[in-house]
Design a protein around this motif. Structure first.
Motif, PDB file in Angstrom:
ATOM      1  N   PRO A   1       0.932  -1.143  -0.104  1.00 45.71           N
ATOM      2  CA  PRO A   1       0.006  -0.192   0.074  1.00 45.71           C
ATOM      3  C   PRO A   1       0.678   1.190   0.074  1.00 45.71           C
ATOM      4  CG  PRO A   1      -0.841  -1.546   1.577  1.00 45.71           C
ATOM      5  CD  PRO A   1       0.384  -2.195   0.957  1.00 45.71           C
ATOM      6  N   ALA A   2       2.171   1.240   0.654  1.00 46.74           N
ATOM      7  CA  ALA A   2       2.949   2.581   0.538  1.00 46.74           C
ATOM      8  C   ALA A   2       3.133   2.835  -0.549  1.00 46.74           C
ATOM      9  CB  ALA A   2       4.012   2.169   1.727  1.00 46.74           C
ATOM     10  N   ALA A   3       3.407   1.848  -1.589  1.00 46.08           N
ATOM     11  CA  ALA A   3       3.848   2.224  -3.088  1.00 46.08           C
ATOM     12  C   ALA A   3       2.553   2.581  -3.891  1.00 46.08           C
ATOM     13  CB  ALA A   3       4.774   1.281  -3.472  1.00 46.08           C
ATOM     14  N   GLY A   4       1.755   2.790  -3.367  1.00 48.06           N
ATOM     15  CA  GLY A   4       0.409   2.753  -4.007  1.00 48.06           C
ATOM     16  C   GLY A   4       0.268   3.907  -5.114  1.00 48.06           C
ATOM     17  N   ASP A   5       0.947   4.910  -5.110  1.00 47.27           N
ATOM     18  CA  ASP A   5       0.848   6.169  -5.927  1.00 47.27           C
ATOM     19  C   ASP A   5       1.652   5.594  -7.280  1.00 47.27           C
ATOM     20  OD1 ASP A   5       2.743   6.397  -4.059  1.00 47.27           O
ATOM     21  OD2 ASP A   5       2.595   8.513  -3.958  1.00 47.27           O
TER      22      ASP A   5
ATOM     23  N   ALA B   1      -0.170   2.984  -8.853  1.00 43.68           N
ATOM     24  CA  ALA B   1      -1.393   3.396  -9.848  1.00 43.68           C
ATOM     25  C   ALA B   1      -1.180   4.014 -11.174  1.00 43.68           C
ATOM     26  CB  ALA B   1      -2.200   4.644  -8.949  1.00 43.68           C
TER      27      ALA B   1
ATOM     28  N   ALA C   1      -0.362   1.107 -13.386  1.00 42.55           N
ATOM     29  CA  ALA C   1      -1.608   0.444 -13.583  1.00 42.55           C
ATOM     30  C   ALA C   1      -2.338   1.261 -14.799  1.00 42.55           C
ATOM     31  CB  ALA C   1      -2.546   0.202 -12.388  1.00 42.55           C
ATOM     32  N   ASN C   2      -2.311   2.330 -14.674  1.00 40.16           N
ATOM     33  CA  ASN C   2      -3.068   3.327 -15.661  1.00 40.16           C
ATOM     34  C   ASN C   2      -2.189   3.340 -16.991  1.00 40.16           C
ATOM     35  OD1 ASN C   2      -5.068   3.858 -13.828  1.00 40.16           O
ATOM     36  ND2 ASN C   2      -4.392   5.657 -13.032  1.00 40.16           N
TER      37      ASN C   2
ATOM     38  N   SER D   1      -5.088  -3.074 -13.433  1.00 38.96           N
ATOM     39  CA  SER D   1      -5.853  -2.721 -12.490  1.00 38.96           C
ATOM     40  C   SER D   1      -4.697  -2.749 -11.254  1.00 38.96           C
ATOM     41  CB  SER D   1      -7.123  -3.461 -12.187  1.00 38.96           C
ATOM     42  OG  SER D   1      -6.569  -4.637 -12.029  1.00 38.96           O
ATOM     43  N   ALA D   2      -4.833  -2.145 -10.173  1.00 39.66           N
ATOM     44  CA  ALA D   2      -3.896  -1.980  -9.185  1.00 39.66           C
ATOM     45  C   ALA D   2      -4.559  -2.753  -7.914  1.00 39.66           C
ATOM     46  CB  ALA D   2      -3.480  -0.423  -8.816  1.00 39.66           C
TER      47      ALA D   2
ATOM     48  N   GLN E   1      -3.401  -3.168  -3.951  1.00 38.21           N
ATOM     49  CA  GLN E   1      -2.462  -2.726  -2.823  1.00 38.21           C
ATOM     50  C   GLN E   1      -2.453  -3.748  -2.012  1.00 38.21           C
ATOM     51  OE1 GLN E   1      -2.652   2.324  -3.209  1.00 38.21           O
ATOM     52  NE2 GLN E   1      -3.697   1.102  -1.608  1.00 38.21           N
TER      53      GLN E   1
END
Lengths: 449, 443
Positions: A242-246, A249, A252-253, A258-259, A261
């Protein structure tokens, strides 16, 4: 991330200076661009006296791929590749003729050229003479690869007895090793153990219609894997903490996937991956266990948390997730599981007992699970990167980094895309006969096999 | 994932011609930051785009045309007249995705959800993204009103004489810029001072307010630790959790804070920085859809948007507290849906101030208030406080005004999906004496 030395010796005044001084000049490797031809020039196919039929079959296939095939060395010609067919070689003495023919034309090998041998494993030989001949190819290939310059590479395909020269994975491996996709694969012998697999409808998009999960996909090698699998037609589910979510994303885009986390070491990691792919896509075809961490320390200074976290992420998580996938009904018709090993797991590395334990563990894991995947019509393999230019290796102190990146036949570090290309190949339908293997992407690193 | 609709509701089954269901597929927000924190250099458009991109990634919508995107900001630069559309154009969504801006103070996010869910129910769109964003760090600053008039006159002046006349009116004091405040234009009181009046009127104690704040922080921290937000938040600018969250706060620590509002009233001042929301920066989004749209893509269906009701109170003449509109809207919503206040498994009451939550609860418990102010026969009664803001609310998370509605809808929908059944009530108050309340049901 940038290799200053490589840039200097290939550009402008410093290039001239380097030439005059006779400094080693690593080549700027040519990487694959979608739509480019397989090869830019003619290919020479040579063979030992007993392998003429196999050579004919290989030459015929190359012609089908619109490659200009020559059967005899012509010193006026510049060749883009040489294929040395030695599958039926009977004695060490019979190796001389074809190899000396290759030697005679090597000066005419174009920059970024390819030498690919086709041979059979010594382990399947019925006599000592045959085993000696077959094992001889190993020595030839590994030495020849070290002699090649200007971005050229030498690799071999080892066909198990009973596997024909036009089996899907022989063709798949041949095409991969001839192409710019294998730019940083050098001095390797890829084992094809069965005729399983199939040639793709479209060599540019072999993964069309498949669903792939890549862990650790937010950056570096993982992001490159996601992009490469998407380029080859796969629908992507990218996973990272989750901490690398940005960053995740963004990947993924970019790949229109799709991402997800999640921490791969969480108890419910496999369940959440399964839930995601089942709901969104109904099944899962390709899994890339790329998530990995480093916590280097000499064993004498090793703390339990450094040891445990590396093992948990790098090997226990792939073990648990793979086990859950094998127990589920979510895997597709020809599943592909690919794990990230490391040259440290093969040759060892000072300060990396924990890391090497995990990466060697991965190599053991794919060997052990290969039969289970065969039963399901699939494969499990590992890729062992050598020195790759990433954010992670950019943190290595300058002198150590400079030595590490030059210690291979191509005299440079690889790029994340190089690892990704090999993984994309192993994920493809044409790699169905390669199972339980660890393929190195190391530019023929001096350490280990 | 698309489980059949729960039948435990008292709503009549949808009949032919009746609107179809609008469902919550999921949400995404960036962690909320405190004003002047890591998002200081981020504009509303930056943050809304980031929140949208995280949502697009979570649900694999890159390049897709979504029916419509509705979002807004409370503190908004005049150049951001098309804020949401600009965010869409900067996002991974198809540029053919239309968008419109909404603004209803702190209820902006709720109104965006409501508007889009109605369009989905009517079959006008199949999917929509509702959202909101606010930056108190990157707030618009305008020139003073006299200077603005002078500048406009100057632009209209034709002759040199007219121009000189306009410039001659300029005084040094006019150069003081006019920054936005949380003050109510009709009363001049800040939101905090308004709540202080309500807090005093309901005789709410400091301890009760601090307990609400403490629960908010502890509940939010526990939710983070359990991974509840893994599918609801995408980190932004190095922030992975709400910056305002104080997981280790205690009643003792909260009790030490000095009162900041209601210091000039006759009653003791009880409102502190601990039991009031801080100025915050952040953005949130919610993906809404028809069931068919979600099923086609294999996307989850977390909850159904059952109904909603806007409310407003006459705070100008002091008949009600500024932030009491939810108390008025809820009974109307309950009546229309044949429900009582106790028919809910979760209550999400926006913590503008701890006192806001307590005043709303006290109003519903008061026979006098319910009869006289809400026109009911009897009190609505009390709620089970263990069902209130179970995963924290604005006191802990922070409150970027327009982003709060999206945060709450996504949180409640996820809570309902995890429970697998049940119903939740949302109440969000807003400036201007307004509010929007909403019912969600597990899908």
């Amino acid at each position: 991330m940038s290799d200053t030395y490589l840039n200097l010796v290939n550009n402008g005044f410093t290039k001239t200076l380097a030439k005059r001084l006779g400094l080693p000049r690593p080549a700027v490797l040519r990487r694959h661009r979608p739509g480019e031809p397989l090869l830019r020039g003619p290919v020479l196919v040579v063979h030992d006296a007993a392998s003429d039929e196999a050579a004919d079959a290989v030459a015929g296939q190359l012609l089908e791929w619109d490659v200009d095939v020559h059967r005899h060395a012509d010193t006026s010609e510049q060749f883009s590749a040489v294929v040395v067919v030695l599958t039926e070689v009977t004695s060490p003495a019979a190796l001389g003729a074809p190899l000396l023919e290759v030697g005679a034309m090597l000066r005419g090998l174009a920059p970024h050229g390819r030498v690919v041998t086709l041979s059979r494993p010594a382990s399947g030989a019925s006599t000592a003479t045959l085993a000696a001949a077959r094992q001889g190819v190993d020595g030839i290939l590994r030495s020849l690869a070290k002699e090649l310059r200007a971005g050229s590479t030498g690799n071999g395909i080892v066909l198990a007895d009973g596997v024909g020269p036009t089996a899907p994975s022989v063709l798949g491996a041949l095409r991969f090793l001839l192409s710019t996709r294998s730019a940083f694969v050098d001095g390797q012998l890829v084992q094809v153990t069965s005729e399983a697999g199939s040639v793709p409808q479209d060599w540019e998009r072999p993964l069309d219609g498949t669903v792939a999960v890549v862990t650790g996909a937010a950056r570096g090698i993982g992001a490159a894997i996601a992009r490469t699998l998407a380029r080859d037609g796969a629908t992507l589910v990218v996973v990272d903490v989750p901490a690398a979510g940005d960053a995740l994303a963004g990947v993924a885009n970019e790949v229109h996937g799709s991402a997800l986390q999640l921490d791969v070491t969480a108890d419910d990691a496999a369940a959440r991956i399964l839930e995601h792919v089942r709901a969104r896509h109904g099944r899962l075809d390709v899994v890339i266990h790329n998530a990995g961490i480093l916590r280097d320390k000499l064993l004498v200074n090793m703390k339990p948390e450094r040891w445990d976290s590396v093992l948990a992420v790098n090997v226990t998580a792939p073990l648990q997730i793979t086990e859950a996938l094998l127990d589920s009904d979510a895997l597709g018709q020809a599943p592909r599981i690919i794990c990230l090993a490391s040259t440290s797991g093969i040759a060892g590395n000072r300060g990396q007992t924990n890391y090497a334990a995990s990466k060697a563990g991965v190599i053991g894991m794919v060997q052990a699970w290969a039969p289970a995947l065969t039963e399901r019509g699939g494969t499990i393999n590992a890729v062992a990167p050598g020195f790759i230019e990433t954010d992670m290796t950019a943190k290595i102190p300058f002198a150590t980094r400079e030595v590490a990146r030059r210690l291979n036949s191509l005299q440079q570090g690889g790029r994340p895309i190089d690892v990704a290309e090999t993984i994309a190949f192993l994920a493809s339908p044409q790699a169905g006969g390669i199972n339980g293997e660890t393929v190195r992407v190391c530019g023929q690193n001096m350490v280990g096999r | 994932m698309a489980a059949p609709r729960s039948t435990n509701g008292t709503q009549p089954a949808p009949t032919e011609g009746a609107p179809r269901r609008a469902v919550v597929v999921g949400g995404n927000r960036i962690p909320f930051a405190r004003a002047g924190g890591p998002y200081t250099r981020s504009s509303n458009q930056d943050m809304l785009t980031a929140a949208l991109d995280g949502l697009v990634a979570r649900f694999g919508l890159a390049g897709e045309r979504v029916g419509e995107v509705a979002a807004g900001a409370v503190l908004k630069h005049s150049r951001d007249f098309n804020l949401t559309r600009e965010a869409v154009l900067g996002s991974a969504l198809s540029p053919e995705t239309p968008a419109y801006d909404v603004q209803q103070a702190c209820a902006t996010g709720m109104e965006a959800v409501l508007g889009l869910s109605n369009k989905i129910r009517l079959g006008q769109i199949e999917s929509g993204i509702a959202g909101g964003v606010d930056s108190t760090s990157d707030a618009p600053i305008a020139v003073s009103e006299p200077l603005r008039r002078i500048l406009l006159d100057l632009s209209r002046a034709r002759s040199t004489q007219q121009k000189l006349a306009a410039v001659a009116r300029l005084r040094p004091g006019h150069l003081t810029p006019s920054a936005p405040t949380t003050g109510e234009p009709r009363t001049g009181l800040s939101m905090g001072e308004h709540q202080a009046l309500t807090t005093a009127a309901f005789s709410l104690t400091r301890e009760a307010q601090d307990e609400i704040a403490l629960a908010s922080h502890h509940n939010l921290a526990a939710a983070y630790d359990s991974g509840f937000f893994d599918d609801l938040i995408t980190p932004y600018r190095g922030l992975t959790r709400d910056a305002n969250l104080r997981a280790d706060t205690t009643l003792e620590k909260l009790a030490k804070l000095k009162p900041v509002f209601g210091k000039h009233l006759d009653t003791p001042a009880t409102m502190t920085a601990g039991n009031s929301t801080p100025l915050s920066d952040g953005a949130s989004t919610v993906l809404l859809a028809s069931e068919a749209w979600a099923a086609e893509r294999g996307l989850p269906v977390l909850a159904t948007i059952v109904d909603a009701e806007p409310g407003a109170v006459d705070f100008v003449h002091g008949r009600d507290g500024l932030l009491m509109a939810g108390a008025h809207a809820v009974p109307r919503l309950l009546a229309r849906n044949g429900l009582t206040l106790q028919d809910f498994d979760f209550y999400e009451i926006h913590e503008a101030f701890a006192g806001t939550v307590l005043a709303n609860l006290a109003a519903w418990e008061s026979q006098e208030y319910c009869r006289e102010r809400l026109g009911l026969d009897d009190a609505l009664g009390s709620i089970d406080r263990s069902k209130l803001n179970v995963n924290g609310s604005s006191l802990a998370a922070g409150h970027p005004f327009a982003a709060t509605g999206g945060r709450i809808v996504a949180t409640l929908a996820t809570l309902l999906a995890r429970k697998g059944s049940g119903r939740g009530l949302i109440s969000v108050c807003a400036a201007g004496g307004q509010g929007v309340v909403m019912i969600l049901e597990a899908a």
